[in-house]
Design an enzyme around this catalytic site. Structure first.
Site, PDB file in Angstrom:
ATOM      1  N   GLY A  71     -67.137 -44.778   1.705  1.00 21.58           N
ATOM      2  CA  GLY A  71     -68.678 -44.633   2.116  1.00 21.58           C
ATOM      3  C   GLY A  71     -69.306 -44.552   0.775  1.00 21.58           C
ATOM      4  O   GLY A  71     -70.520 -45.198   0.562  1.00 21.58           O
ATOM      5  N   THR A  72     -68.873 -43.723  -0.107  1.00 18.92           N
ATOM      6  CA  THR A  72     -69.562 -43.774  -1.467  1.00 18.92           C
ATOM      7  C   THR A  72     -70.020 -44.851  -1.919  1.00 18.92           C
ATOM      8  O   THR A  72     -71.136 -45.410  -2.367  1.00 18.92           O
ATOM      9  CB  THR A  72     -68.732 -43.034  -2.447  1.00 18.92           C
ATOM     10  OG1 THR A  72     -68.321 -41.439  -1.836  1.00 18.92           O
ATOM     11  CG2 THR A  72     -69.395 -42.851  -3.741  1.00 18.92           C
ATOM     12  N   ASN A 151     -74.119 -34.003   7.000  1.00 17.68           N
ATOM     13  CA  ASN A 151     -72.364 -33.632   7.131  1.00 17.68           C
ATOM     14  C   ASN A 151     -72.181 -32.175   6.973  1.00 17.68           C
ATOM     15  O   ASN A 151     -71.060 -31.521   7.480  1.00 17.68           O
ATOM     16  CB  ASN A 151     -71.582 -34.401   5.898  1.00 17.68           C
ATOM     17  CG  ASN A 151     -72.674 -34.142   4.527  1.00 17.68           C
ATOM     18  OD1 ASN A 151     -73.865 -34.469   4.646  1.00 17.68           O
ATOM     19  ND2 ASN A 151     -71.938 -33.409   3.607  1.00 17.68           N
ATOM     20  N   GLN A 179     -71.129 -39.820   8.835  1.00 13.35           N
ATOM     21  CA  GLN A 179     -70.641 -38.623   9.929  1.00 13.35           C
ATOM     22  C   GLN A 179     -71.124 -38.812  11.246  1.00 13.35           C
ATOM     23  O   GLN A 179     -70.402 -38.329  12.223  1.00 13.35           O
ATOM     24  CB  GLN A 179     -71.552 -37.270   9.395  1.00 13.35           C
ATOM     25  CG  GLN A 179     -70.950 -36.846   8.243  1.00 13.35           C
ATOM     26  CD  GLN A 179     -69.588 -36.467   8.099  1.00 13.35           C
ATOM     27  OE1 GLN A 179     -68.853 -36.213   9.251  1.00 13.35           O
ATOM     28  NE2 GLN A 179     -68.908 -36.070   6.856  1.00 13.35           N
ATOM     29  N   SER A 199     -67.496 -44.975   7.019  1.00 13.72           N
ATOM     30  CA  SER A 199     -66.311 -44.834   6.186  1.00 13.72           C
ATOM     31  C   SER A 199     -65.130 -44.537   7.095  1.00 13.72           C
ATOM     32  O   SER A 199     -65.251 -44.024   8.191  1.00 13.72           O
ATOM     33  CB  SER A 199     -66.520 -43.613   5.512  1.00 13.72           C
ATOM     34  OG  SER A 199     -65.479 -43.042   4.774  1.00 13.72           O
ATOM     35  N   ALA A 200     -63.997 -45.363   6.622  1.00 11.89           N
ATOM     36  CA  ALA A 200     -62.909 -45.490   7.534  1.00 11.89           C
ATOM     37  C   ALA A 200     -62.249 -43.987   7.765  1.00 11.89           C
ATOM     38  O   ALA A 200     -61.941 -43.676   9.068  1.00 11.89           O
ATOM     39  CB  ALA A 200     -61.808 -46.156   7.268  1.00 11.89           C
ATOM     40  N   THR A 239     -58.999 -57.818  -4.633  1.00  8.79           N
ATOM     41  CA  THR A 239     -58.045 -58.020  -3.626  1.00  8.79           C
ATOM     42  C   THR A 239     -58.337 -57.009  -2.425  1.00  8.79           C
ATOM     43  O   THR A 239     -58.183 -55.760  -2.779  1.00  8.79           O
ATOM     44  CB  THR A 239     -56.761 -58.422  -4.025  1.00  8.79           C
ATOM     45  OG1 THR A 239     -56.471 -59.133  -4.642  1.00  8.79           O
ATOM     46  CG2 THR A 239     -55.694 -58.637  -2.674  1.00  8.79           C
ATOM     47  N   CYS A 329     -66.966 -31.938   0.450  1.00  7.23           N
ATOM     48  CA  CYS A 329     -66.434 -33.288   0.093  1.00  7.23           C
ATOM     49  C   CYS A 329     -65.880 -33.752  -1.317  1.00  7.23           C
ATOM     50  O   CYS A 329     -64.737 -34.260  -1.567  1.00  7.23           O
ATOM     51  CB  CYS A 329     -67.772 -34.213   0.540  1.00  7.23           C
ATOM     52  SG  CYS A 329     -67.139 -35.875   1.428  1.00  7.23           S
TER      53      CYS A 329
HETATM   54  N1  PLP Z   1     -71.691 -39.990   3.482  1.00  7.16           N
HETATM   55  C1  PLP Z   1     -71.721 -38.867   4.008  1.00  7.16           C
HETATM   56  C2  PLP Z   1     -72.696 -38.276   4.908  1.00  7.16           C
HETATM   57  C3  PLP Z   1     -70.647 -38.179   4.094  1.00  7.16           C
HETATM   58  O1  PLP Z   1     -70.263 -37.078   4.689  1.00  7.16           O
HETATM   59  C4  PLP Z   1     -69.596 -38.830   3.038  1.00  7.16           C
HETATM   60  C5  PLP Z   1     -68.107 -38.012   2.969  1.00  7.16           C
HETATM   61  O2  PLP Z   1     -67.981 -36.832   3.114  1.00  7.16           O
HETATM   62  C6  PLP Z   1     -69.758 -39.833   2.467  1.00  7.16           C
HETATM   63  C7  PLP Z   1     -70.829 -40.523   2.670  1.00  7.16           C
HETATM   64  C8  PLP Z   1     -68.849 -40.729   1.487  1.00  7.16           C
HETATM   65  O3  PLP Z   1     -67.833 -41.190   2.201  1.00  7.16           O
HETATM   66  P1  PLP Z   1     -66.421 -41.487   1.394  1.00  7.16           P
HETATM   67  O4  PLP Z   1     -65.445 -40.327   1.698  1.00  7.16           O
HETATM   68  O5  PLP Z   1     -65.771 -42.660   2.230  1.00  7.16           O
HETATM   69  O6  PLP Z   1     -66.512 -41.826   0.014  1.00  7.16           O
END
Ligand code: PLP
Length: 390
Positions: A71-72, A151, A179, A199-200, A239, A329
């Site tokens: 997700g980041t 979150n 979330q 995010s998976a 890849t 996180c």
């Molecule tokens: N965005 C939100 C609202 C999140 O809570 C998180 C992770 O906690 C992320 C983005 C980041 O996702 P990832 O852990 O896949 O990088």
């Protein structure tokens, strides 16, 4: 380890059975999805099936889903001044963010620090739409980033209302739905999002996979985040993580068919949790627990004055319950919550905020275990406070 209760699903969810099976099956395929031979085509099929499943989860077209490593990374990809939309190639001049975004959005992607403006939220944790309208009126070609659900608090943001304001001003709206997806309805068209981050691992897929989804096919990124072999239609070289992506697809399919039942299950458990929490410690504050704030069905952020979050989290852990302090996180470091600060919560209460987050396999026994641990911690705290007062 004796029976533990995992109540930290907003940090990450356990993998779903379907996702584990898809992951393991994918490991048996030797091919590279870019290869033309049968093994390569088999790997490609897994990736493309997963793309369709992820697209279906948010009401998008498969061709609008771009897989990333997290997700980041999807947030990083989205937040660039160089987005082209409907043929408009001039760079976006400003990035407007709500004050409660995840750190991966707060770090502003590929915008310079000077180009960012933070928009306030009310005491209920919801974006101040008036402030958005005022900020957006002052500049042209903005990109706005607003999360669908927070979150830490679980508060659901007024995304569709924000989209109307953003689009009326010719802006682009990015929505971090990491979330929210799988827990509440998340249709990219209904939300009015131009870009959506997923995010998976928050929906029961593998860790280390994410996606950026387009709400329309005339959005282009001339500058890929990672240059190289041109995977993901030139947007993200490298890849593909085939097994992780296959697990993402399987988790998306399961989340889509089970969402309503899972949400009802989590809501019922959370009601018991919150009633018990306040019965044991009537001075405990549950953040954003009253209308107009609406929360995800699985999240409770609470605090008790005098309680230190880090001590409470360790106390719960010793009792076999995994919870977290605010946003866990990143690093295990306890940092003051920027979300509660933005909501105007006083510092002493902010320091004590503990997040409990449930999931589809949480049980009544988990809630009872949590409440048993809370009874001990709250009583120890109250003895300590009486001792100090004496
Ligand atoms: N965005 C939100 C609202 C999140 O809570 C998180 C992770 O906690 C992320 C983005 C980041 O996702 P990832 O852990 O896949 O990088």
């Amino acid at each position: 380890m004796s029976q533990r209760s995992y109540l930290d699903w907003n940090a990450t969810a356990p993998m779903r059975g379907e996702a584990k099976a898809a992951f393991v099956e994918a490991l048996a395929i030797a091919g590279n999805p870019s290869s033309v031979h049968a093994e390569g085509r088999a790997a490609r099929r897994l990736v493309e099936t997963a793309r369709e499943e992820v697209a279906a989860l948010v009401g998008a077209q498969a061709g609008d889903v771009f897989f990333t490593s997290s997700g980041t990374e999807a947030n990083m990809l989205a937040l660039t001044p160089a987005i082209e939309i409907a043929g408009e190639r001039r760079p976006r001049s400003r990035l407007l963010l709500s004050a409660i975004e995840h750190v991966s959005v707060r770090s502003s992607g590929r915008f310079s620090r000077e180009a960012i403006e933070e928009m306030p939220v009310g005491a209920d944790g919801r974006l101040d739409l008036g402030a958005l309208a005022a900020a957006i009126g002052k500049v042209s070609r903005v990109l706005v980033s607003l999360m669908l659900a927070n979150n830490e608090t679980g508060v659901i943001e007024p995304v569709a209302e924000a989209a109307a304001i953003v689009h009326a001003a010719g802006g682009v709206l990015h929505v971090d739905a990491v979330q929210a997806v799988g827990r509440i309805a998340c249709d990219i068209k209904t939300l009015g999002a131009d870009l959506l981050t997923l995010s998976a691992h928050k929906i029961g897929g593998a860790k280390g996979v994410g996606a950026l989804v387009r709400g329309r096919d005339d959005i282009h990124f001339p500058e890929p985040l990672i240059r190289g072999g041109g995977q993901e239609r030139g947007l993200r070289a490298g890849t593909e993580n085939v097994a992780g992506i296959a697990s993402f697809g399987a988790a998306a399919a399961a989340a889509r068919s089970n969402r309503q039942a899972e949400a009802a299950h989590m809501t019922a458990l959370r009601q018991r949790l919150e009633a018990g929490l306040q019965a044991i410690a009537p001075r405990a504050v549950i953040f954003a627990d009253a209308p107009p704030a609406e929360r995800l069905p699985n999240t409770t952020l609470f605090a008790l004055e005098g309680m230190k979050a880090e001590t409470a989290v360790i106390g719960f852990d010793l009792e076999g319950v995994a919870v977290s302090s605010g946003a866990a996180c990143s690093s295990g470091k306890v940092q003051p919550s920027h979300v509660l600060a933005a909501m105007g919560v006083p510092a002493p209460l902010r320091r004590g905020a503990v997040r409990v987050s449930l999931g589809w396999s949480s049980t009544e026994a988990d809630i009872e275990k949590f409440l048993g641990a809370w009874r001990k911690l709250a009583s120890a705290l109250s003895k300590e406070q009486r001792g100090i007062a004496a």
